[in-house]
Design an enzyme around this catalytic site. Structure first.
Site, PDB file in Angstrom:
ATOM      1  CG  HIS A 182      63.506 -59.795  -3.829  1.00  0.00           C
ATOM      2  ND1 HIS A 182      63.657 -60.163  -2.525  1.00  0.00           N
ATOM      3  CD2 HIS A 182      63.397 -58.443  -3.829  1.00  0.00           C
ATOM      4  CE1 HIS A 182      63.635 -59.083  -1.761  1.00  0.00           C
ATOM      5  NE2 HIS A 182      63.490 -58.025  -2.533  1.00  0.00           N
ATOM      6  CB  SER A 191      59.327 -66.128  -2.203  1.00  0.00           C
ATOM      7  OG  SER A 191      58.963 -66.152  -3.572  1.00  0.00           O
ATOM      8  CE1 TYR A 192      59.371 -57.437  -1.328  1.00  0.00           C
ATOM      9  CE2 TYR A 192      60.230 -57.712  -3.556  1.00  0.00           C
ATOM     10  CZ  TYR A 192      59.764 -56.896  -2.535  1.00  0.00           C
ATOM     11  OH  TYR A 192      59.685 -55.545  -2.735  1.00  0.00           O
ATOM     12  N   PRO A 193      56.748 -60.850  -3.176  1.00  0.00           N
ATOM     13  CG  PRO A 193      54.954 -59.508  -2.504  1.00  0.00           C
ATOM     14  CD  PRO A 193      56.163 -60.221  -1.980  1.00  0.00           C
ATOM     15  CB  SER A 223      63.316 -63.661  -0.595  1.00  0.00           C
ATOM     16  OG  SER A 223      64.270 -62.826  -1.204  1.00  0.00           O
TER      17      SER A 223
END
Length: 725
Positions: free
Chosen positions: A375, A319-321, A137
């Protein structure tokens, strides 16, 4: 040896960064280490390297848009390599077929699209080697190393690939058939333009058009309000006339009579109500919430916010968008104290840290394993940013995310609300309202926009007591008028798409749509809004969304009860796709249902055509503005090959940009005018070929003029000045 296939070049670079490696053409060669005892190859796609074939590539008779050829339903969906990306595809194909490559690691973004992109490439390559899945992530060094230490079995994520593939093929079927169908039918009825229809874009357009009709049909009605100023032994109180919880008077004469009656009369405080309210800190961001906030605060379009967030993700700062969750697991929550400690080393956050609460580990408002999907919420990472190296826009988005994380560790904001009831001459009732901040709490952390700040200015009320007597010093009449509904902003539109289930009458379908992701997904909503702009269905003016004549005519043609304009079809669709992703439904059965739906939509369109009666002025207007009708279209000049990908750099008039901007999200861009100096095509060609232009004379900054070369910075992906010695 193992090969890792990332989704983008920058992502591949981050995956290689923790190791010793050599850069080759189209890939990194990682030397043997504890994670890869035999070394590894890390290569990359450029977004979607492969795309579904066009209708004519299945059957030449499908090239022309004719009603007789509909529906277009291939026996088997097939992918092809995008022409502009063939070079990188060939590199990947040659690498994965090498005899020494024993295992393939899927390293695309940890989500459905990342799964689809990489597995489709492997499918077109025709390889069948053992596979694992990298699922992370964030792209910090620790996260990358931890991900390679805990690779998932390939079977663990195969169902989300089937989900993404089913969505892609089904959208192709509906889009190809209905777009051709309505374009041809509308042309028969005098509307000469191309109409694009999509499962998500069309119901979104319908919501915008519905608001357009609400505004157009709204009839403003005048009203009057009576405002007064009371004096109580040197204390002043502003108040507004009320009766039966209404402050508006519908006739001016009545309002004037009330004001005249009250002037200079005695007034008595009859009742004082006090109420204390607590406001919890805001939830952490998912992509939709962040896009809406950035649009409200900075007028950033949803796509711009996503692009900036992607840059921050690649830099390892967030972190993962594309997350749809606003919650963390306990594992992520454990990292927050370190993150906050690192933020305290940045000047702008020093006065906010340490926060009142050291940990939110046991706070289910933020930490809830059951509410984390693929996520967790978008948070900043433990990597300390050098704010000086971030663009102003990147710093703004980073700041929004950082403050949201800090605010989660603050106390409730507490306000005391006071309502004072007054009676003039024992007959006319007035009300005064005010509020007082008791505890600032998390509001110390989160900035209020100027718009909100002005709305939330507190009306300070004097200290008064029940039964206190005073006099009416002023009584005035204020005229107002009812207002139409507000237009949507792009931020509102993102939120509206996410909560589209609220517009359904069917409670069960509403539950389904809210359980999934509304209209579109976190990753696609910004693109859908962009598509509506590109298709000339909507316009954005001063951050407000307007439906165009073309958009309104399309929704009129489809009709109120069309499946294509209702979120209900998306609700059923998303429910089944979600079940495919969970391994509980058959992709083949789903596609059979979509084929049946395609036949029904064609039948419905022919029935709908019988009742069409368009405004001829609007038809002529749309046809006149049709870009496909123009005989002459200026071709953009190609000035060279892109430095970042295999695309072509085009002269767009005001800037030089890559032809792969939309298809591969390539960000190469050089403004045609820099500091009042026009950059010639000759110099851009030299920049692309050598990384440096000739000496350019006449740059102006303020009152100063200077000469310099332009050079390409490979790390920052932008041009800089190089001054003569």
């Amino acid at each position: 040896m193992k090969i890792v296939i990332a989704e983008k070049p920058d992502q591949a670079a981050k995956l290689a960064a923790p190791f010793s490696f050599t850069k080759k053409t189209g890939y990194f060669e990682v030397k043997a280490n504890s994670y890869f005892p035999n070394g590894a190859i890390i290569t990359w796609a450029i977004g979607h390297l492969c795309e579904l074939k066009t209708p004519e590539e299945y059957d030449s008779t499908w090239k022309k848009w004719k009603l007789e050829t509909l529906p277009i339903i291939p026996d088997r969906f097939e992918y092809k390599v995008s022409k502009s990306k063939y070079k990188q595809f060939t590199i990947i194909k040659n690498l994965v077929k090498r005899p020494d490559i024993q295992e393939i690691i899927i390293g695309g973004d940890a989500g459905r699209e990342g799964e689809l992109i990489i597995r489709t490439i492997l499918r077109v390559c025709g390889v069948n080697k053992p596979m694992k899945r990298l699922w992370i992530s964030s792209l910090t060094e620790n996260s990358v190393k931890n991900g390679f230490s805990n690779l998932l079995p390939e079977a663990k994520t195969k169902d989300i690939y089937y989900e993404a593939l089913s969505r892609s093929c089904a959208d192709w079927l509906i889009g190809m058939n209905t777009s051709r169908l309505y374009t041809v039918l509308l042309k028969k009825n005098g509307v000469k333009d191309v109409f694009s229809i999509g499962r998500v874009q069309t119901p979104t357009l319908a919501l915008i058009v519905h608001r357009e009709h609400e505004i157009a049909n709204f009839k403003s009605e005048p009203f009057w309000e009576v405002e007064a100023v009371f004096h109580f032994a040197g204390k002043m109180l502003k108040a507004k006339w009320h009766k039966n919880n209404m402050s508006r008077v519908l006739e001016e004469k009545q309002a004037i009579a009330i004001a005249n009656f009250c002037l200079h009369k005695n007034v008595e405080i009859t009742k004082i109500n006090k109420e204390t309210k607590e406001y919890a800190p805001p939830l952490l961001f998912n992509l939709s919430a962040l896009q809406a906030t950035a649009n409200k605060s900075y007028k950033f379009s949803p796509q711009k916010t996503l692009d900036i967030l992607q840059k921050l993700y690649v830099k390892g700062l967030v972190s993962y968008p594309r997350s749809d969750s606003q919650f963390l697991t306990s594992e992520e929550a454990k990292t927050l104290p370190t993150i906050l400690n690192n933020l305290s080393k940045i000047d702008k956050y020093k006065n906010l840290l340490p926060p009142p609460t050291n940990s939110i580990m046991n706070n289910k408002r933020y930490v809830n394993e059951k509410k984390v999907t693929d996520h967790h919420a978008i948070i900043v990472t433990d990597q300390i940013p050098n704010l000086a190296k971030l663009s102003m826009e990147e710093e703004k988005i980073y700041d929004l995310v950082a403050r949201q994380v800090i605010a989660a560790h603050y106390n409730y904001a507490i306000f005391a609300y006071t309502t004072i009831h007054s009676l003039v001459d024992k007959r006319a009732e007035f009300i005064s309202k005010g509020k007082e901040q008791i505890e600032e709490g998390w509001r110390k952390v989160i900035y209020l926009s100027k718009e909100n700040a002005s709305q939330e200015e507190e009306e300070m009320l004097p200290l008064l007591h029940e039964n206190e007597l005073g006099t009416v010093a002023q009584a005035t009449v204020k005229k107002g008028a009812t207002q139409p509904p507000n237009r949507y902003t792009e931020g509102h539109l993102i939120t509206l798409m996410k909560t589209a289930g609220k517009h359904l009458d069917d409670a069960e379908l509403e539950k389904v749509l809210s359980k999934t992701e509304g209209l579109g997904t976190e990753a696609t909503r910004a693109g859908i809004i962009g598509t509506l702009k590109d298709r000339n269905y909507i316009e954005i003016k001063k951050n407000q969304v307007f439906a165009t004549s073309k958009g309104m005519l399309l929704i009129e043609a489809l009709g109120e009860n069309s499946l294509l304009t209702s979120p209900s079809m998306t609700a059923k669709w998303e429910q089944r796709l979600s079940e495919i992703g969970e391994g509980h439904a058959s992709p083949q059965a789903f596609m059979e249902q979509v084929k049946k739906l395609t036949y029904k939509l064609i039948t419905d369109a022919h029935e709908r055509e019988k009742v069409w009666a368009f405004d001829q002025k609007e038809v002529d207007k749309i046809s006149a503005n049709n870009p496909y009708q123009k005989k002459y279209k200026k071709e953009k000049t190609v000035v060279g090959k892109c430095i970042l990908c295999d695309g072509s750099i085009l002269d767009h008039g005001t800037f030089y940009g890559c032809s792969n901007y939309k298809t591969a999200n390539c960000k190469f861009s050089v403004s045609k005018k820099i500091l009042s100096k026009t950059i010639s095509q000759t110099n851009v060609r030299k920049l692309l070929a050598t990384g440096e232009t000739d000496m350019i004379k006449g740059f102006k900054k303020g009152q100063k003029t200077f000469n310099a070369h332009l050079i390409w910075d490979e790390k920052e992906h932008k041009v800089h000045f190089k001054f003569p010695q």
